[in-house]
Design an enzyme around this catalytic site. Structure first.
Site, PDB file in Angstrom:
ATOM      1  N   ASP A 244       0.847  -1.211   0.000  1.00  0.00           N
ATOM      2  CA  ASP A 244       0.000   0.000   0.000  1.00  0.00           C
ATOM      3  C   ASP A 244       0.873   1.249   0.000  1.00  0.00           C
ATOM      4  OD1 ASP A 244      -2.426   1.618   0.275  1.00  0.00           O
ATOM      5  OD2 ASP A 244      -1.566   2.069   2.229  1.00  0.00           O
TER       6      ASP A 244
ATOM      7  N   ARG B 166       0.206   6.501  -6.654  1.00  0.00           N
ATOM      8  CA  ARG B 166      -1.100   7.139  -6.916  1.00  0.00           C
ATOM      9  C   ARG B 166      -1.012   8.642  -6.695  1.00  0.00           C
ATOM     10  NH1 ARG B 166      -4.630   4.531  -2.725  1.00  0.00           N
ATOM     11  NH2 ARG B 166      -6.224   5.954  -3.468  1.00  0.00           N
TER      12      ARG B 166
ATOM     13  N   SER C 255      -6.733   0.255  -0.198  1.00  0.00           N
ATOM     14  CA  SER C 255      -5.642   0.847   0.578  1.00  0.00           C
ATOM     15  C   SER C 255      -5.972   0.806   2.076  1.00  0.00           C
ATOM     16  CB  SER C 255      -5.449   2.298   0.095  1.00  0.00           C
ATOM     17  OG  SER C 255      -4.684   3.040   0.995  1.00  0.00           O
TER      18      SER C 255
ATOM     19  N   LYS D  70      -4.544  -2.255   5.282  1.00  0.00           N
ATOM     20  CA  LYS D  70      -3.884  -1.921   6.553  1.00  0.00           C
ATOM     21  C   LYS D  70      -4.724  -2.405   7.743  1.00  0.00           C
ATOM     22  CE  LYS D  70      -3.548   2.212   4.874  1.00  0.00           C
ATOM     23  NZ  LYS D  70      -3.311   3.471   4.215  1.00  0.00           N
TER      24      LYS D  70
HETATM   25  N1  URA Z   1      -6.449   6.851   3.252  1.00  0.00           N
HETATM   26  C1  URA Z   1      -5.737   5.742   2.914  1.00  0.00           C
HETATM   27  O1  URA Z   1      -5.179   5.055   3.766  1.00  0.00           O
HETATM   28  N2  URA Z   1      -5.684   5.395   1.621  1.00  0.00           N
HETATM   29  C2  URA Z   1      -6.273   6.110   0.632  1.00  0.00           C
HETATM   30  O2  URA Z   1      -6.188   5.725  -0.510  1.00  0.00           O
HETATM   31  C3  URA Z   1      -6.997   7.275   0.995  1.00  0.00           C
HETATM   32  C4  URA Z   1      -7.078   7.617   2.326  1.00  0.00           C
END
Ligand code: URA
Length: 434
Positions: A162, A169, A184, A188
């Site tokens: 990520d 990104r 994303s 996590k």
């Molecule tokens: N927070 C995140 O962890 N990822 C994203 O893509 C956007 C907000």
């Protein structure tokens, strides 16, 4: 094995990738065999054609498995993680974590830093002198066992795919994609190892996703991913048309959280905290929401939530004397008031703009390596819909340098709309997705 360029073609034309192909994509990007330019093309194709639920789950799990997945089983009880998609003045974790822990829900949470114009729990906690957010896994478990709660920072090996994809990104115009945001966040959360997940999906002018329909779609996608991964997941949609509470900025928000834990929190902040805490307790104890909400209120009213907060601060090395007497926390040397330029109702707040203003004052970073000023930020004097008279104080800026105060003031001016008509009332808690 399909060449990666053929997979890009498949996605570009709206086709579906197999689980194996998605695993190869994430592994290949992490080990460097897929270069940035090809991954960028794939991310852009995903932005335009989306991901099916099968693809989305496969991508999230592959990202989760790119690093270590926490095993929280040595901590007994149902562990419920809470995550906000980002907001301005959002200090809810500092309040609901201790409430839930006081209600005997083990809170073993890894939090993040501020992102863009939104604040982060780790930055807020680090504004408490001495507070450590880099506990080792042994210290983390020990802290949860002794205080019932530990709010630690995310480790580098938590979903590293990520981190790499997010950085790409960020510079390829592919941040604002609902499936990519969902993957994303959930990669996590799933790597954090809790049993159940509570998501606070913010919507409105202070959220990453401003449109309600898209926020609802994001909530549904994240709940789908959590469910497919075998974790019960609940998402609350919370309006972020104005900052939560009155304080924006790290130790200013800690002070507001301390007041809230003493039963003196602003109404909007407490409404959001009680509902989120109730969802956490309901998930953790498997009891009805209404019963969980009563428990949350009792924990706050009888002082056990405050005692739990203090136990957490002590356990993580923070200065408890400053918590007992928040006036001892560092104060910004420069204060500047922004006053209403005419009579009327506060009809609109550009909440993202307020978050950016707090960043300009020193509360956030514009580059990864920037240091945060823990005492910088904004204290609002009125909320959305209030009637004000010309010359009334609307907000006070807190910062360390005259130049920052001037730059912040210039930005702040564009954040308020004062009109003859009040804004239409809107619900704070907009929806819940299970
Ligand atoms: N927070 C995140 O962890 N990822 C994203 O893509 C956007 C907000």
């Amino acid at each position: 094995m399909k060449r990666f360029v053929d997979m890009i073609h498949t996605k570009k034309l709206g086709g579906e990738l197999s689980e194996t192909e998605i695993n190869e994509m994430i592994q290949g990007y992490c080990d460097g065999s897929i270069p940035d330019y090809q991954m960028s093309a794939m991310l852009m194709a995903i932005c335009f054609t989306g991901l099916t639920d099968r693809e989305l789950t496969a991508m999230t799990l592959a990202m989760r498995d790119s690093g270590s997945v926490n095993d929280l089983s040595p901590i007994s009880g149902i562990k419920v993680d809470k995550h906000s998609t980002g907001g301005v003045g959002d200090k809810t974790t500092l309040i609901i974590g201790p409430i839930a822990a006081a209600c005997k829900i083990p809170v073993a949470k890894m939090s993040g830093r501020g992102l863009g114009f939104t604040g982060g729990t780790v930055d807020k906690l680090e504004s408490i002198p001495g507070f450590r957010t880099d506990l080792s896994i042994t210290e983390f478990f020990q802290a949860v066992r002794s205080a019932g709660i530990c709010l630690n920072g995310q480790t580098d090996d938590l979903a590293p795919a990520d981190k790499r994809i997010y950085a790409l990104r960020d510079v390829t115009g592919t941040v604002e994609s609902i499936p990519l945001i969902a993957a994303s966040i959930m990669s996590k959360k799933l790597a954090s190892g809790s049993d159940k997940i509570l998501l606070d999906v913010t919507t409105g002018s202070g959220a990453f996703i401003k449109d309600y329909g898209q926020s609802l779609e994001l909530a549904k996608k994240m709940v789908t991913i959590g469910t497919n991964a075998g974790k019960e997941t609940v998402a609350q949609l919370t309006s972020m048309e104005e900052p939560l509470g009155f304080a924006i900025g790290n130790n200013l928000e800690v002070k507001e959280a301390i007041a809230a834990l003493h039963g003196e929190g602003p109404d909007d902040l407490m409404t959001v905290c009680y509902t989120l805490a109730a969802h956490m307790i309901s998930l953790g104890k498997e009891i009805p929401f209404e019963q969980a909400e009563c428990e949350a209120r009792t924990a706050l009213e009888n002082g056990t939530a405050w005692e739990t907060f203090m136990a957490m601060v002590k356990q993580q090395g923070g200065d408890t004397a400053c918590m007992e007497n928040p006036d001892k926390l560092p104060c910004a040397p420069i204060r500047a008031d922004y006053r209403a330029e005419k009579d009327g109702y506060i009809a609109h707040m550009d909440t993202e703009g307020l978050g950016i203003t707090a960043g300009i004052l020193g509360a956030g970073r514009s580059k990864k390596e920037d240091a945060i000023d823990g005492s910088a930020g904004i204290v609002l004097h009125h909320k959305l819909g209030a009637h004000v008279c010309k010359g009334d104080k609307l907000a006070t800026l807190h910062t360390s340098k005259e130049a920052l105060a001037n730059a912040g003031m210039q930005k702040l001016r564009s954040c308020y709309t004062i009109s003859d008509e009040p804004p239409a009332p809107a619900a704070l808690i907009q929806d819940v997705v299970r």
